[in-house]
Enzyme design. Structure first.
Site, PDB file in Angstrom:
ATOM      1  N   CYS A  71      33.318 -44.803  59.576  1.00  0.00           N
ATOM      2  CA  CYS A  71      32.119 -45.653  59.618  1.00  0.00           C
ATOM      3  C   CYS A  71      30.954 -44.972  60.336  1.00  0.00           C
ATOM      4  CB  CYS A  71      32.417 -46.979  60.328  1.00  0.00           C
ATOM      5  SG  CYS A  71      33.469 -48.084  59.385  1.00  0.00           S
ATOM      6  N   ASP A 109      42.658 -39.171  46.534  1.00  0.00           N
ATOM      7  CA  ASP A 109      41.823 -40.369  46.433  1.00  0.00           C
ATOM      8  C   ASP A 109      40.976 -40.345  45.155  1.00  0.00           C
ATOM      9  OD1 ASP A 109      40.542 -42.769  47.000  1.00  0.00           O
ATOM     10  OD2 ASP A 109      39.107 -41.883  48.410  1.00  0.00           O
ATOM     11  N   GLU A 121      24.339 -52.724  46.294  1.00  0.00           N
ATOM     12  CA  GLU A 121      24.912 -52.081  45.103  1.00  0.00           C
ATOM     13  C   GLU A 121      24.852 -52.967  43.872  1.00  0.00           C
ATOM     14  OE1 GLU A 121      28.893 -50.756  46.079  1.00  0.00           O
ATOM     15  OE2 GLU A 121      28.176 -49.420  47.672  1.00  0.00           O
TER      16      GLU A 121
HETATM   17 CA    CA Z   1      40.026 -45.012  47.029  1.00  0.00          CA
END
Ligand code: CA
Length: 711
Positions: free
Chosen positions: A636, A329, A92
């Site tokens: 994951c 979130d 990233e």
């Molecule tokens: Ca978060």
């Protein structure tokens, strides 16, 4: 002693005599020594360099370079590539370039210095992050880049250290622990250096942590100030820069025993700085846990907010909260771009952000006042914004402790996430990767803080048990490059990219926008209308942002490739079938006009055999296994045991056929050196076996329905 300098001088003289200027023969390794506040503030005087994460303190990610432009971009070719090596994890990084040297980071927080013209490796720094730290973070062992200041390179490591390196040698000069990974804190973001202070935050909003940002003396590593973004236990002062404002403004917006859950508000991504106003801007993450019914009623300041602080003291100046009492979130950590915009006949000093909640915000960056905001992607959590920028909430998108699910748009991966965007002052447009996303949230009936696994107060079982919701979500999945006009608050153009979770963006004075995508394509688009003018297939999914720089009169465009991150790991059956990467080989690719190097071919496709034993477990065991899989493994290994191509797809894992081997891994920690920790602290042997029963069931389901999904 006298010989060395005279020999060096003699060599320099020889090179000049031979007509080879020393500066071309080898890049001056001390280029980083010249980087300070003035050089970053006046970045446009050094357009060939890229000196801070967002190129400038205002993070516009617009390059004044124009050698590569809309007329000649078709001649772009690979100049060199650098194989990052290691396992195939997400990349990233925004590489920085100073003095002809490129400083990039890789998965596991490694730092690599390369000759920016040739790709020759100068040094590598490996911080040796413990592999067990992987399980204490949400979204892969990513790192987004370094900061440079007066000959030093600063990196935040996944396990919570901030390390200063000698830019010439890569040798560490000092190291401080700024966050505890065992407590759920990780660092993936790049530090920023302002006025001789290295400023770094941390992530952990899915792990019951309390967010903060810390400033360290760039020379010595001594802590200067710390600012907590949410209040701690009442009556217990932190002796931090935030004590006063938390007591005065934030604390009254929290209720109950909120501090037991951490509270969240983590500062895990980019920051920005306005030298004229002398304000440092930070964005904060979701409330922890996500489920507001568990966490606390109220707005819960300063979660999902933008804050302006004084860089020398950490003193609070203003805040703007985007999602009061967030339960989805909806981090507000995403890139903040500082620009001057003519809004309704008046030039305003603005801060722009396109956070996960799906709304493009424009604030007055001197006061924090809301100027305008419109959804840049379909949303349903709010019906719009009030004049002051407060959301008009849609109660249908809320959930509580009853377990009743609620579908919200965008989903938890966000309409736009950390993938950097770019503001082009020539077109007045902001370019960004948008994902069409939705997610079904359901409050867990019982919440307990765990040592391993996410502490969101949400039950990730809601989706697999609701095939209709899965179908709805999959139908909404899109990904496109958006050109947004922040003045008219409308899309200027969109380019569909075939899938969500695409790469960051850079725009240039050459009239170009560069972006890599989830399907491995790296392309140049015309800034005015989005026409694709050039593209190349890299065979690996791209999420990192490109940069552009110049060395020796030659302009280069660089992008790190490597698939992964939150959506790639966790989406599982919610991702598109087409989103399987050919090889996920992490590399730095660098292009120039006339570059003639061949693109490395993809590795041979792994031959996966789906050969599960017969599914003979009871329905009760499979149901228990599904609950535990969704709770501990899915984030994951992918929702419903479908991997997104980063970590192993358990349906195909040989261990699934071998109960003892399965237990040695999941209970005994046999693969801990690879990052797969033991879950013995959280799961009983019976539950671990039930997870195997569930994976066997899913593998058989897949085998029986190869052509279609089980839902
Ligand atoms: Ca978060």
């Amino acid at each position: 002693m006298l010989r060395t300098p005279s020999a060096a001088a003699g060599l320099g003289l020889l090179m000049v005599l031979a007509g080879v200027p020393a500066a071309v023969a080898a890049p001056p390794l001390n280029g980083a020594a010249a980087v300070d506040g003035a050089r970053i503030i006046h970045a446009d005087r050094h357009p060939g360099e890229w000196l801070t994460y967002g190129r400038t303190y205002g993070a516009q990610r617009f390059s004044p370079l124009a050698q590569i432009n809309e007329r000649n971009v078709g001649r772009l070719g690979l100049a060199w590539h650098y194989d990052i090596g290691g396992e195939r994890r997400v990349q990233e990084s925004t590489p920085l370039v100073a003095g002809g040297v490129m400083y990039l980071t890789t998965a596991w927080s490694r730092v690599v210095a390369l000759n920016a013209a040739t790709g020759k490796r100068l040094w590598v720094f490996h911080p040796h992050v413990p592999r067990s730290a992987d399980a204490h973070g949400c979204c892969g062992v990513a790192n987004r880049g370094v900061a440079i200041w007066r000959g030093r390179v600063y990196v935040g490591t996944y396990d919570g250290r901030l390390i200063a390196l000698n830019a010439r040698t890569g040798k560490p000069l000092w190291s401080v622990r700024t966050a505890e990974y065992a407590k759920g804190y990780t660092i993936t973001g790049a530090p920023i250096v302002v006025k001789g202070r290295v400023i770094i935050g941390n992530g952990g909003g899915e792990f019951g942590t309390r967010g903060y940002v810390t400033a360290y003396d760039a020379r010595t590593g001594r802590e200067d100030w710390r600012f907590y973004t949410v209040p701690g236990r009442p009556g217990v002062p932190d002796h931090a820069a935030s004590d006063g404002v938390l007591a005065r403004i934030a604390r009254p917006t929290w209720h109950g025993a909120y501090w037991k859950f951490g509270g969240g508000g983590n500062v895990w991504d980019s920051m920005a700085y306005d030298p004229k106003l002398d304000l440092l801007y930070i964005g904060t993450g979701n409330g922890a846990p996500w489920n507001g019914a568990v966490r606390s009623p109220g707005a819960n300041l300063f979660i999902t907010s933008i804050l302006a602080l004084r860089p020398e003291t950490g003193q609070y100046v203003w805040h703007f909260q985007e999602v009061p009492g967030d339960v989805w979130d909806y981090d507000a950590d995403q890139q903040m771009i500082l620009a001057d915009l003519n809004l309704h006949g008046r030039v305003r000093r603005v801060l722009m952000q396109a956070p996960k909640d799906g709304i493009f915000y424009v604030l007055d960056r001197a006061t924090g006042r809301f100027l305008c905001g419109k959804p840049y992607t379909p949303i349903n959590w709010a019906r719009g914004l009030s004049r002051r920028g407060r959301p008009i909430e849609n109660r249908k998108a809320f959930y509580d402790l009853t377990g009743k699910p609620a579908l919200a748009m965008p989903g938890a991966a966000g309409g736009h996430n950390w993938q950097p965007m770019s503001y082009d002052p020539q077109t007045g447009l902001v370019y960004l990767a948008v994902s069409g996303m939705a997610f079904t949230y359901a409050g867990a009936r019982r919440v307990r803080m765990r040592e391993l696994g996410w502490d969101t107060g949400d039950d990730f079982i809601a989706l697999p048990q609701n095939p209709k919701a899965v179908a709805q979500i999959r139908k909404r999945l899109t990904g496109y490059l958006l050109a947004w006009n922040p003045v008219t608050e409308r899309a200027a153009w969109r380019v569909p990219l075939g899938a969500p979770w695409n790469g960051g963006v850079v725009s240039t004075a050459g009239g170009l926008v560069f972006e890599g995508d989830a399907m491995g394509r790296f392309a140049a688009y015309r800034a005015t209308d989005g026409k694709r003018l050039w593209s190349v297939q890299t065979h690996t999914g791209i999420v990192a942002p490109p940069i552009t720089y110049e060395v020796g009169g030659q302009q280069y465009v660089a992008v790190e490739i490597g698939w992964g991150g939150a959506f790639a790991l966790a989406a599982g059956q919610l991702a598109l079938d087409s989103q399987i990467n050919e090889g996920n080989v992490p590399r730095m690719l660098v292009f120039r006009l006339g570059g003639a190097e061949a693109m490395p071919p993809p590795p041979p496709r792994p031959q996966l055999t789906l050969a599960p034993p017969a599914s003979t477990a009871s329905a009760a065991a499979i149901a228990l296994g599904e609950r535990k899989y969704q709770s501990f493994c899915s984030v994951c290994h992918g929702d419903s045991a479908v991997s997104g191509g980063v970590l192993p797809d358990l349906r195909y894992a040989p261990a699934v056929a071998d109960s003892r081997l399965w237990r040695r891994i999941v209970h005994g920690g046999a693969l801990e050196s690879g990052g797969m920790v033991s879950f013995a602290r959280e799961l009983t042997p019976r539950e671990i076996e039930a997870i195997r029963d569930y994976v066997i069931f899913r593998a058989n389901q897949t085998k029986g329905q190869r052509a279609t999904r089980p839902y």
